[in-house]
Design an enzyme around this catalytic site. Structure first.
Site: not given
Length: 438
Positions: A213, A287, A414
């Site tokens: 993260i 998303f 991603e």
């Protein structure tokens, strides 16, 4: 100069050709006219500028150019001098986010709430300039803007927007985005983080772990996605200091070393009901954030590629071997031509996608196409530039190896290169190939 309230004074163009009248004989005048026509024909022939091969500059608005140039100055004067040691020492300086807030480049496409409200193309140009310095710095901005501010703006309540967005825009708060887990990477639907509703005090109790993260070790605000008891995946806003919430740093990275990367560990974290994002009740919410993040990545990696191209070109011109510059070698020129071609095509594709985004005509598959293509090409370019610099290519003082290592991660996060291939494959065939049983 901040982006908020940018005003641009348009300058009228001065004609480039001035005609001087002289008294000459008719023969001399005829001869002069002939020469002038020849010169005009020659000067009107289009010239190729390798720095802008397909004239991207003329397709940008005056505001977009001003925004880009202002931020470029900041990146080159304030960030470039510090990146070498930041990368060596694996340090992210928190004040960078505050400086970006002062410039108005955080959440820049959002209208209101202290944000600049610029075009998607302007945001892409910002990402390009920042990643020209370092992918880790661009990652920090990308998380703050598309992955933290966007979900609050798009899926949050008005109270949440008013509470968080102005402070995030100023860089007073640093945010992070928690989706990936130790056992849930490319398949976020398999997430194990759970949110249990407590009707007695109208709160949710979150348990689970997020990993890889960006910004988490230094974050003030955590946008975390968890599965609720009804099976739906929802977003929650967690604040630093909540009991049971911790964010240990991940160290020993060989990529994105100038970015703070960590975990989010939730051990019975009690979150007020009003901290749930009301407008997101499925993976579609996360998303939507990733789609905006991937768009910025597609622009950003081209900034890193341009740095590698310019560095390799200058090195090839300066480096003498066998009595001639390396740039005289046909293989070197071929490599430079390949680099320039891929960067140019990528930039113009990004420009088109940005215009489509501002018209609400950008499908997620378009973003996948460019995230996949540009990241893959950028990694190839960085590796090629590293090779062209020979032994010097592995020295961080030339910066190319740093870009190459960074782009290994950018090509993965991603949505990996192959996951985006499957997204496109599904669009092409109508058949999903993510799992064999569905």
């Amino acid at each position: 100069m901040a982006l908020r309230g940018v005003s641009v004074q348009l300058l009228s163009r001065v004609p480039g050709l001035r005609v001087f009248r002289t008294w000459v004989s008719s023969a001399a005048q005829t001869e002069k006219v002939g020469r002038t026509q020849s010169q005009l024909a020659k000067s009107s022939r289009p010239e190729f500028d390798w720095r802008d091969p397909l004239v991207l500059e003329e397709q940008l608005t005056t505001d977009e150019i001003l925004i880009r140039d202002t931020f470029r100055t900041y990146c080159q004067e304030r960030l470039m001098p510090r990146i070498l040691l930041a990368n060596r020492n694996e340090v992210f300086h928190r004040e960078i986010i505050s400086q970006m807030g002062e410039l108005g480049v955080l959440g820049p496409t959002i209208k209101g709430y202290g944000c600049a409200g610029v075009s998607s193309v302007a945001y892409g140009l910002l990402a390009r300039e920042l990643e020209r310095v370092d992918s880790g710095y661009r990652s920090a901005m990308s998380v703050q803007s598309p992955l933290v501010m966007h979900p609050i703006y798009a899926y949050g309540s008005e109270e949440q927007r008013q509470k968080y967005l102005p402070r995030l825009a100023k860089g007073e708060l640093l945010g992070c985005f928690g989706l990936t887990e130790p056992n849930s990477g490319s398949d976020p639907s398999s997430m194990e983080t759970r949110a249990r509703y407590n009707s007695s005090n109208k709160s949710y109790t979150l348990n689970g772990t997020k990993t890889w993260i960006t910004n988490s070790p230094m974050a003030d605000l955590f946008v975390v996605w968890a599965r609720c008891e009804d099976g739906r995946i929802r977003g929650f806003l967690l604040e630093k200091g909540m009991r049971g919430l911790s964010a240990p740093r991940i160290q020993g990275k060989f990529s994105l070393r100038a970015s703070a990367t960590g975990m989010i560990i939730m051990d019975g974290v009690e979150v007020p009901e009003e901290n749930m994002l009301p407008g997101a009740s499925s993976l579609g919410g996360s998303f939507g954030c990733l789609n905006n993040g991937r768009y910025g990545i597609a622009w950003g990696v081209l900034g890193a590629s341009e740095f590698c191209l310019h560095t390799a070109r200058q090195y090839a011109l300066d480096r003498m071997q066998f009595g001639v510059p390396l740039a005289r070698n046909q293989l070197i020129q071929k490599k430079l031509a390949d680099m320039l071609t891929e960067i140019t095509l990528g930039l113009h594709a990004c420009l088109q996608l940005g215009r489509l985004k501002d018209q609400d005509k950008a499908a997620p598959e378009m973003v996948s196409l460019l995230k996949r293509n540009n990241c893959g090409k950028a990694l190839d370019i960085a590796r090629q530039a590293r090779d062209m610099l020979g032994g010097n290519g592995i020295s961080d003082e030339y910066h190319v190896i740093r870009h190459a290592m960074n782009l290994e991660a950018v090509n993965t996060y991603e949505g990996t290169h192959d996951i985006h291939a499957l997204i496109l494959g599904r669009a092409i065939t109508g058949i999903q190939a993510f799992t064999a049983s569905k």
